[in-house]
Each structure stands twice: as structure tokens, then as C-alpha cells.
Design an enzyme around this catalytic site. Sequence first.
Site, mmCIF file in Angstrom:
data_model
loop_
_atom_site.group_PDB
_atom_site.id
_atom_site.type_symbol
_atom_site.label_atom_id
_atom_site.label_comp_id
_atom_site.label_asym_id
_atom_site.label_seq_id
_atom_site.Cartn_x
_atom_site.Cartn_y
_atom_site.Cartn_z
ATOM 1 N N TRP A 102 64.041 6.548 102.675
ATOM 2 C CA TRP A 102 63.771 7.814 103.349
ATOM 3 C C TRP A 102 63.611 7.636 104.858
ATOM 4 O O TRP A 102 64.146 8.417 105.636
ATOM 5 C CB TRP A 102 62.563 8.498 102.720
ATOM 6 C CG TRP A 102 62.365 9.922 103.144
ATOM 7 C CD1 TRP A 102 61.176 10.517 103.437
ATOM 8 C CD2 TRP A 102 63.361 10.958 103.296
ATOM 9 N NE1 TRP A 102 61.368 11.835 103.764
ATOM 10 C CE2 TRP A 102 62.700 12.140 103.686
ATOM 11 C CE3 TRP A 102 64.750 10.990 103.163
ATOM 12 C CZ2 TRP A 102 63.375 13.341 103.935
ATOM 13 C CZ3 TRP A 102 65.424 12.177 103.412
ATOM 14 C CH2 TRP A 102 64.733 13.334 103.790
ATOM 15 N N ARG B 108 60.603 -6.116 107.858
ATOM 16 C CA ARG B 108 61.310 -7.398 107.756
ATOM 17 C C ARG B 108 62.314 -7.539 108.911
ATOM 18 O O ARG B 108 63.204 -6.698 109.069
ATOM 19 C CB ARG B 108 62.064 -7.479 106.426
ATOM 20 C CG ARG B 108 61.144 -7.748 105.240
ATOM 21 C CD ARG B 108 61.898 -7.790 103.929
ATOM 22 N NE ARG B 108 62.399 -6.500 103.515
ATOM 23 C CZ ARG B 108 63.660 -6.238 103.226
ATOM 24 N NH1 ARG B 108 64.566 -7.188 103.305
ATOM 25 N NH2 ARG B 108 64.035 -5.028 102.852
ATOM 26 N N GLY C 290 60.554 18.673 100.998
ATOM 27 C CA GLY C 290 61.577 19.571 100.460
ATOM 28 C C GLY C 290 62.468 18.833 99.485
ATOM 29 O O GLY C 290 62.213 17.671 99.156
ATOM 30 N N ALA D 269 67.211 11.046 99.226
ATOM 31 C CA ALA D 269 67.692 10.348 100.419
ATOM 32 C C ALA D 269 69.205 10.103 100.411
ATOM 33 O O ALA D 269 69.891 10.404 101.389
ATOM 34 C CB ALA D 269 66.933 9.034 100.573
ATOM 35 N N LYS E 59 55.314 17.582 92.378
ATOM 36 C CA LYS E 59 56.650 17.601 91.738
ATOM 37 C C LYS E 59 57.023 16.208 91.239
ATOM 38 O O LYS E 59 57.786 16.063 90.284
ATOM 39 C CB LYS E 59 57.694 18.198 92.674
ATOM 40 C CG LYS E 59 57.995 17.397 93.944
ATOM 41 C CD LYS E 59 58.996 16.288 93.780
ATOM 42 C CE LYS E 59 59.009 15.340 94.966
ATOM 43 N NZ LYS E 59 59.921 14.208 94.838
ATOM 44 N N ASP F 40 61.934 21.287 95.553
ATOM 45 C CA ASP F 40 61.852 19.844 95.348
ATOM 46 C C ASP F 40 61.706 19.499 93.861
ATOM 47 O O ASP F 40 62.213 18.479 93.385
ATOM 48 C CB ASP F 40 60.656 19.298 96.152
ATOM 49 C CG ASP F 40 60.822 17.827 96.489
ATOM 50 O OD1 ASP F 40 61.836 17.237 96.090
ATOM 51 O OD2 ASP F 40 59.921 17.271 97.155
ATOM 52 N N SER G 51 66.465 10.237 91.543
ATOM 53 C CA SER G 51 65.009 10.244 91.708
ATOM 54 C C SER G 51 64.375 9.016 91.062
ATOM 55 O O SER G 51 64.601 8.731 89.879
ATOM 56 C CB SER G 51 64.417 11.509 91.082
ATOM 57 O OG SER G 51 63.051 11.307 90.797
ATOM 58 N N ASN H 232 61.126 8.710 90.568
ATOM 59 C CA ASN H 232 60.097 9.184 89.630
ATOM 60 C C ASN H 232 60.714 9.548 88.278
ATOM 61 O O ASN H 232 60.198 9.198 87.223
ATOM 62 C CB ASN H 232 59.371 10.390 90.237
ATOM 63 C CG ASN H 232 58.469 9.969 91.380
ATOM 64 O OD1 ASN H 232 57.456 9.317 91.167
ATOM 65 N ND2 ASN H 232 58.852 10.315 92.600
HETATM 66 N N1 LIG Z 1 63.682 8.275 99.032
HETATM 67 C C1 LIG Z 1 63.645 9.602 99.037
HETATM 68 O O1 LIG Z 1 64.586 10.263 98.590
HETATM 69 C C2 LIG Z 1 62.461 10.304 99.596
HETATM 70 C C3 LIG Z 1 61.250 9.662 99.766
HETATM 71 N N2 LIG Z 1 60.186 10.338 100.271
HETATM 72 C C4 LIG Z 1 58.908 9.675 100.484
HETATM 73 O O2 LIG Z 1 59.054 8.705 101.513
HETATM 74 C C5 LIG Z 1 58.049 7.698 101.362
HETATM 75 C C6 LIG Z 1 58.728 6.343 101.522
HETATM 76 O O3 LIG Z 1 59.574 6.186 100.407
HETATM 77 P P1 LIG Z 1 61.013 5.523 100.447
HETATM 78 O O4 LIG Z 1 61.532 5.292 101.791
HETATM 79 O O5 LIG Z 1 61.839 6.303 99.531
HETATM 80 O O6 LIG Z 1 60.627 4.135 99.765
HETATM 81 P P2 LIG Z 1 61.516 2.850 99.589
HETATM 82 O O7 LIG Z 1 60.993 2.174 98.397
HETATM 83 O O8 LIG Z 1 62.948 3.209 99.658
HETATM 84 O O9 LIG Z 1 61.160 1.997 100.894
HETATM 85 C C7 LIG Z 1 59.854 1.616 101.140
HETATM 86 C C8 LIG Z 1 59.777 1.125 102.568
HETATM 87 O O10 LIG Z 1 58.435 0.843 102.870
HETATM 88 C C9 LIG Z 1 58.307 -0.549 103.154
HETATM 89 N N3 LIG Z 1 57.070 -1.028 102.595
HETATM 90 C C10 LIG Z 1 56.758 -1.328 101.337
HETATM 91 N N4 LIG Z 1 55.478 -1.718 101.243
HETATM 92 C C11 LIG Z 1 55.009 -1.668 102.494
HETATM 93 C C12 LIG Z 1 53.779 -1.990 103.076
HETATM 94 N N5 LIG Z 1 52.751 -2.414 102.348
HETATM 95 N N6 LIG Z 1 53.647 -1.833 104.405
HETATM 96 C C13 LIG Z 1 54.675 -1.397 105.158
HETATM 97 N N7 LIG Z 1 55.871 -1.093 104.662
HETATM 98 C C14 LIG Z 1 56.016 -1.226 103.346
HETATM 99 C C15 LIG Z 1 59.500 -1.209 102.544
HETATM 100 O O11 LIG Z 1 59.751 -2.404 103.245
HETATM 101 P P3 LIG Z 1 60.521 -3.643 102.554
HETATM 102 O O12 LIG Z 1 61.955 -3.229 102.463
HETATM 103 O O13 LIG Z 1 60.285 -4.726 103.507
HETATM 104 O O14 LIG Z 1 59.879 -3.841 101.208
HETATM 105 C C16 LIG Z 1 60.552 -0.131 102.809
HETATM 106 O O15 LIG Z 1 60.942 -0.158 104.152
HETATM 107 C C17 LIG Z 1 57.432 7.930 99.977
HETATM 108 O O16 LIG Z 1 56.195 8.556 100.136
HETATM 109 C C18 LIG Z 1 58.408 8.876 99.293
HETATM 110 O O17 LIG Z 1 57.779 9.740 98.359
HETATM 111 C C19 LIG Z 1 60.274 11.650 100.633
HETATM 112 C C20 LIG Z 1 61.453 12.320 100.499
HETATM 113 C C21 LIG Z 1 62.640 11.701 99.973
HETATM 114 O O1 LIG Z 2 61.102 13.273 97.169
HETATM 115 C C1 LIG Z 2 62.225 13.093 96.772
HETATM 116 C C2 LIG Z 2 63.250 14.157 96.732
HETATM 117 O O2 LIG Z 2 62.833 15.283 97.460
HETATM 118 C C3 LIG Z 2 62.612 11.778 96.243
HETATM 119 O O3 LIG Z 2 62.195 11.721 94.938
HETATM 120 P P1 LIG Z 2 61.925 10.305 94.280
HETATM 121 O O4 LIG Z 2 60.818 9.668 95.085
HETATM 122 O O5 LIG Z 2 61.554 10.587 92.877
HETATM 123 O O6 LIG Z 2 63.202 9.533 94.406
#
Ligand SMILES: NC(=O)C1=CN([C@@H]2O[C@H](COP(=O)(O)OP(=O)(O)OC[C@H]3O[C@@H](n4cnc5c(N)ncnc54)[C@H](OP(=O)(O)O)[C@@H]3O)[C@@H](O)[C@H]2O)C=CC1
Ligand SMILES: O=C(CO)COP(=O)(O)O
Length: 376
Positions: free
Chosen positions: A22, A43, A146, A150, A201, A254, A264, A266
Site C-alpha cells: 500500500w 530494508r 476506501g 493495492a 470491513k 471497502d 484481499s 484478510n
Molecule cells: N495492501 C492494500 O491493498 C491496502 C493496505 N492498507 C493498509 O496499509 C497498511 C500497510 O499494509 P500493506 O502495505 O498492505 O502491508 P504489506 O504487508 O504489503 O507491507 C508491510 C510493509 O511494512 C513493513 N513493515 C513490516 N513490519 C514492520 C515494522 N515492524 N516496522 C516497520 N515496517 C514494517 C514491511 O517491510 P518489509 O518489506 O521490510 O517487511 C513492508 O514495507 C495496513 O494497515 C493495511 O491495512 C490499506 C489499503 C489498501
Molecule cells: O484495505 C484493503 C482494500 O481496501 C486491502 O484489504 P486487505 O488488507 O484484506 O488486502
Amino acid sequence: MSRAAARVPVRPRVTVLGAGSWGTTFSKVLADGGSDVTLWARRPELAKEIREAKRNSDYLPGVNLPLAITATADITAALKDAQFVFVSVPSQSLRQNLEQIREIIPADIPVISLMKGVEKGTGLRMSEVLESVLEIDRNRIAVASGPNLALEIAKEQPTAAVVSSTNLETAEAVAKIATNRYFRSFVNTDVIGTEFGGVLKNLIAVAIGIVDGVGYGENTKASIITRGLVEMTDFAVAYGGHPETLSGLAGLGDLIATSGSSLSRNNTAGRLLGQGYSFADVVKSMQQTAEGLASVAPVLELAAAKGVDMPICRQVSEVLAGTLDPKDIAPHLTTDDDSGPQGERTLDARQDHGGAALRRSLKRAFDQLRNRGRSS
Ligand SMILES: NC(=O)C1=CN([C@@H]2O[C@H](COP(=O)(O)OP(=O)(O)OC[C@H]3O[C@@H](n4cnc5c(N)ncnc54)[C@H](OP(=O)(O)O)[C@@H]3O)[C@@H](O)[C@H]2O)C=CC1
Ligand SMILES: O=C(CO)COP(=O)(O)O
């Protein structure tokens, strides 16, 4: 926040913390909307790949990132000169990440949560964690939420989101930079409803994944989605959110996206549970963050504190704990004998309607119309 701080620079300098799926996708949204983006990856090798190859092959395979994105693993350098900071790390790591930036984050700029979780132990929403750890005015804080899977957005498939802040000017400034030809940000001032929509959600999407994994069909899923929205609305309203927000992009929108997509995490985690894998196995197999798994316990604690009945979330937690066989999941069938933590007998548990919150908002609208009719 002051009017000056809310003004949007011609080519804003934006920092995004967290280079997962995201954070990286949102960086692309911002860059394609005209910002210069610095993405912080923890990283160095991932930062190098993003910076030099304009790729993040760990999280967004096959996606080319815009030239306006650079990346670094040096968080101080990432924050230098930032005019907006977006945060996209897993919810449970937010506090620890903020501790390292609280002294160096530029003053007076908007800080925006992209996260969808509540903190275990405190039950705080992500904007509340931002406010308390960074000790900043809540009018500087915004959240974006929303139907935003991603990978779809990284492929530039059109969608929309809500940017919410207690200060409309902040929300508008953030929405302006978070809008481009394939991504539109709307605004509201209901931070509570917007954030809880994103959190809840996820839990309903886990439930849908479970019934999918078991092999149940569309009726079961439709019942859970519909009753899930009632559960989400009653919970959010009990905490001061607006029911309308839960019927919008950050709630229903969402919920539909997350419950219906194999993208997703989840939903995927739920499907594995439904297929009989244990919680521990599911956690081990997940390469990415599934926030719903960590949020279920704090959400149920918050629900109990306000006497909100959440049969779907309760059954999800029982499946996670291994005390409910996934094939017995049928939260929409629970009778009022097991309708709540206090065994409350509410009409809501037995009747099909939009839930107490929705009914109250309809009544309010009706009363307003009636009063308007009287005064004219
Ligand atoms: N993906 C999606 O579609 C969406 C996600 N979100 C929300 O975005 C947020 C992030 O999720 P998302 O990007 O999907 O997650 P990912 O699992 O794709 O990525 C997680 C990221 O956070 C880093 N990370 C993990 N643990 C830590 C830590 N302890 N300290 C710092 N960085 C850390 C990881 O780094 P590394 O690679 O080094 O492990 C990676 O860069 C969540 O709250 C999610 O609900 C919201 C909308 C859409
Ligand atoms: O928040 C999201 C879509 O809006 C991403 O959902 P997931 O974290 O379940 O992949």
C-alpha cells in the site's frame, strides 16, 4: 491547523513511510497526481530497487513506478523537507515506528494514516496513536480509506477513497494531492467512522473468507455482508461515527471490495481458516499484512465496553482461537439467546433492518423534513 499550512504547494514534496504494497501504491498515486515522493523502506535493498529500477518486486511484481518516486532506508533523510507525511506500516508496529521519528518530523505539516487497524492493548485507532505519540494537533491529522486493493490501483484501475480529518481544510489539501486520473479522493470530517469502517470491513472479510473456504455459497456470503454492515455501523456509531460514513466508500465500498476479492489478504486468511488450516499456520503462510487478524481482539473489547453486539466478529475470533469449527460459522443465524456479551435482548438481534444506528439516522432525517414542513 493554520490556513497557510493547508495550502497545497505547486509540486508538493511528500514522504511515505512504509514500502509494502500500500505504501508503494499510494506513492504512485501521489506521484501520478503531481507530487515528488520519497518512500521510506526499512530494508536498504528494497529502497535501492525502488530508487534505481523503479520497481518493488517483493510487493508489486510487474508494476513500473513513476520517475517522481525515490526511496531511502534512512528515515531522517526521508523526512527532510517533507510537506506531507503518509504512514503505511502494519498497525501493530506504528507506535514503535513513530517513536523514532517524533523528534525529526517537520512541524506543522499534515500527517496521514493509510492504515486499517486498531492497536492491541490500547484499542486506539491509528489517528489516535499518531496524535498521542507525535503530540500533534489532531487538525493536522488525516486518514485515507476506501475500496483500495493495492494491486488494482497500481495497475491504474480507477477507484475512489475518502480523506477524513477533523479539519476540513486539511482533508481537502490531502485529497487534492491524492487525486489523479485513476484515483479520486473525496473528503469528510468523520474520522471515527472512516477509520472504523476500514478496520471492521477487514473482520467481515475474514468471515467471508472462512465461509468461502468451507465451500458455502452466495446466500451465506450475502447474509454476512449485509449483517456485517449493520454490525460495522452500530459499532462505529457507538463510538461517535456517523452512519452515513459506513454506507459510503470507507464502509460499504471497502466491504464489497475486500469481501469479494482474492487479492484481499484478510479474505485469503479467512479462506485458509475455512479450509481447516490453524491460525498459526495461516499467520506463517501470509507474506503480507492481514490487519483483521490482529484487530479482532481489540475490536471485541471495544464492542463489549459499549455493549455493541458483534456476532460475526465474535465467531471470527472463535474460529481463530480454534473453539469454533469453521463449518459451524453462521453468525447471521445466532438467536437472541446468544446475542451479546451481556446476553442483551435487543430488537436489532432479531429483526432485519439497517440496525439501530441506521434507523436513528432515518428518523432524524424524517424529523427534520417534518419540522421543515411545519415551519414553511
Ligand atoms: N495492501 C492494500 O491493498 C491496502 C493496505 N492498507 C493498509 O496499509 C497498511 C500497510 O499494509 P500493506 O502495505 O498492505 O502491508 P504489506 O504487508 O504489503 O507491507 C508491510 C510493509 O511494512 C513493513 N513493515 C513490516 N513490519 C514492520 C515494522 N515492524 N516496522 C516497520 N515496517 C514494517 C514491511 O517491510 P518489509 O518489506 O521490510 O517487511 C513492508 O514495507 C495496513 O494497515 C493495511 O491495512 C490499506 C489499503 C489498501
Ligand atoms: O484495505 C484493503 C482494500 O481496501 C486491502 O484489504 P486487505 O488488507 O484484506 O488486502
